[in-house]
Design an enzyme around this catalytic site. Structure first.
Site, PDB file in Angstrom:
ATOM      1  N   GLU A  39      36.340   6.408 -46.632  1.00 15.80           N
ATOM      2  CA  GLU A  39      36.616   5.136 -47.284  1.00 15.80           C
ATOM      3  C   GLU A  39      35.539   4.762 -48.290  1.00 15.80           C
ATOM      4  O   GLU A  39      35.832   4.255 -49.369  1.00 15.80           O
ATOM      5  CB  GLU A  39      36.781   4.023 -46.239  1.00 15.80           C
ATOM      6  CG  GLU A  39      37.992   4.178 -45.330  1.00 15.80           C
ATOM      7  CD  GLU A  39      39.311   4.165 -46.093  1.00 15.80           C
ATOM      8  OE1 GLU A  39      39.335   3.743 -47.261  1.00 15.80           O
ATOM      9  OE2 GLU A  39      40.319   4.591 -45.511  1.00 15.80           O
ATOM     10  N   LEU A  82      29.624  11.760 -58.282  1.00 15.11           N
ATOM     11  CA  LEU A  82      30.676  10.887 -57.765  1.00 15.11           C
ATOM     12  C   LEU A  82      30.538   9.461 -58.292  1.00 15.11           C
ATOM     13  O   LEU A  82      31.505   8.693 -58.280  1.00 15.11           O
ATOM     14  CB  LEU A  82      30.661  10.890 -56.237  1.00 15.11           C
ATOM     15  CG  LEU A  82      31.921  10.392 -55.523  1.00 15.11           C
ATOM     16  CD1 LEU A  82      33.163  11.091 -56.021  1.00 15.11           C
ATOM     17  CD2 LEU A  82      31.790  10.580 -54.014  1.00 15.11           C
ATOM     18  N   TYR A 122      37.844  -4.683 -47.770  1.00 13.18           N
ATOM     19  CA  TYR A 122      38.763  -3.555 -47.765  1.00 13.18           C
ATOM     20  C   TYR A 122      38.368  -2.507 -46.717  1.00 13.18           C
ATOM     21  O   TYR A 122      39.181  -2.082 -45.889  1.00 13.18           O
ATOM     22  CB  TYR A 122      38.853  -2.883 -49.153  1.00 13.18           C
ATOM     23  CG  TYR A 122      39.463  -1.523 -49.002  1.00 13.18           C
ATOM     24  CD1 TYR A 122      40.826  -1.391 -48.842  1.00 13.18           C
ATOM     25  CD2 TYR A 122      38.660  -0.384 -48.893  1.00 13.18           C
ATOM     26  CE1 TYR A 122      41.398  -0.165 -48.597  1.00 13.18           C
ATOM     27  CE2 TYR A 122      39.220   0.846 -48.646  1.00 13.18           C
ATOM     28  CZ  TYR A 122      40.581   0.961 -48.499  1.00 13.18           C
ATOM     29  OH  TYR A 122      41.137   2.167 -48.230  1.00 13.18           O
ATOM     30  N   ASP A 140      43.779  -2.960 -51.640  1.00 13.86           N
ATOM     31  CA  ASP A 140      43.063  -2.206 -52.672  1.00 13.86           C
ATOM     32  C   ASP A 140      43.886  -2.252 -53.964  1.00 13.86           C
ATOM     33  O   ASP A 140      44.863  -2.994 -54.056  1.00 13.86           O
ATOM     34  CB  ASP A 140      42.827  -0.763 -52.212  1.00 13.86           C
ATOM     35  CG  ASP A 140      44.103   0.047 -52.242  1.00 13.86           C
ATOM     36  OD1 ASP A 140      45.200  -0.550 -52.130  1.00 13.86           O
ATOM     37  OD2 ASP A 140      44.027   1.268 -52.401  1.00 13.86           O
TER      38      ASP A 140
END
Length: 351
Positions: A39, A82, A122, A140
């Site tokens: 996540e 990333l 979230y 999201d």
DNA sequence: AATCCGGGGGG
DNA sequence: CCCCCAGGATT
């Protein structure tokens, strides 16, 4: 009737998911550590981009204990490319937090998960629902899109009112019998079926009850407040090459981009540098060397684009016979976590 | 309430 | 060129 439609929606979405879901590694486990890891990685990141990183991390750090005892620079190195590097720093912080203060066990509910650094509304909802079957709806970017279209709501999804409204709506539509699958279902549905451009409304399982489709407003939804414009910056990287096969790297500290990552010594200017020899004294100051020759590696500045900044970058090759203070060996340069901009240069220049 | 924080992919 | 992406922290 209204109740029936919501029921229909949630059951249809979950049913669609069970038929169409992609085979992804984090869907084979309910281990909170791995769900948490996935996540965090997938925040503002496409599955295709995050997937190889998930594989690398679970390989290098099979458990939260392995992550907790790692060097932070190694965590950043694996995270390299990333983006949003505060995620990696918070990830490492929270791994140590879990080991030190939670006996290695993740909290098992939304409210407690929310206390973890780097875990917001979230992510806490995602972990609570997926791992512990808590009725905690996720909202999201996919959920904003699906709900705004299905209910034809033009409240900006990134406004205070929109955030509140869509969270309430998510509470209404969540399948309380199976929040784990429903949450993943509505996200997958948004990513694959009700996608931003050219959604497959013709074959959509809920196209008969979709208000946005009925009103021909799917293409206009969701509505978002527009973002701020980009700032332009001019970066001059000093790539030192000593005759002892050493160079200089510095760590970015404090506020701003790329915190904790390494780069070549930087001279930032207000505009493009036409004649680097005008900055001779600044270079001596930064590099702490006396004798050197300097040439531009790229004649045309390379523009590296971030969300809010465009970095107009020139790499200057600085050759010197002086001894370097705090020089690093060229053969070890790939051990340092660096921004993609620097990493690409290192590969291209190849020293 | 705004702003900051990456990098890549697609139209 | 634009937008978007399994958002969160900070100001």
């Amino acid at each position: 009737m209204y109740y029936f439609d919501l029921m229909n929606f949630s059951k249809e979405i979950t049913h669609w998911y069970l038929q169409n879901k992609r085979d992804l590694p984090w869907r084979k486990t309910k281990d909170p550590y791995r769900i948490w890891l996935s996540e965090i990685m997938l925040q503002q990141t496409r599955v295709a981009q995050g997937l190889p990183y998930y594989e690398k991390f679970t390989e290098a750090f099979p458990t939260v204990y392995d992550l907790a005892k790692a060097e932070e620079s190694y965590v950043l190195k694996l995270w390299q490319g990333l983006g949003y590097y505060s995620r990696a720093r918070n990830l490492h912080f929270t791994a140590k937090d879990i080991v030190t203060n939670y006996n290695g066990e993740f909290p098992n509910n939304y409210k407690a998960l929310l206390k973890l650094k780097g875990v917001g509304d979230y992510t806490a909802s995602a972990i609570a629902s997926i791992c512990f079957d808590e009725v905690a709806p996720v909202v999201d970017g996919n959920v904003y899109r699906v709900l705004s279209r299905y209910f034809d709501i033009d409240t900006p999804v990134n406004s205070t009112e929109g955030i509140k409204k869509f969270k309430e709506l998510a509470f209404e539509v969540i399948d309380e019998d199976d929040p784990a699958n429903f949450n993943q279902a509505i996200m997958e549905f948004g990513a694959v079926q009700c996608k931003p451009q050219s959604p497959y409304c013709i074959i959509c399982p809920v196209n008969e009850s979709c208000e946005g489709l009925k009103n021909q407003r799917v293409g206009m939804l969701p509505v978002k407040l527009k973002k701020t414009k980009v700032k332009h910056r001019w970066f001059n990287y000093l790539v030192v090459v000593s005759n002892q096969s050493e160079t200089l790297l510095e760590e970015r500290k404090g506020k701003g981009i790329w915190q904790g990552l390494y780069q070549f010594p930087l001279v930032e200017t207000e505009k493009a540098v036409k004649d680097i020899t005008l900055h001779q004294s600044a270079i001596k100051d930064v590099l702490q060397i006396e004798n050197f020759s300097i040439t531009a590696f790229n004649k045309k500045e390379k523009v590296h684009k971030l969300s809010h900044q465009h970095l107009h970058t020139t790499f200057w090759i600085v050759e010197t016979t002086d001894n370097l203070k705090n020089g690093i060996l060229l053969q070890e340069i790939r051990q340092y976590p660096v921004p993609i901009l620097i990493g690409n240069f290192i590969e291209e220049f190849n020293f």
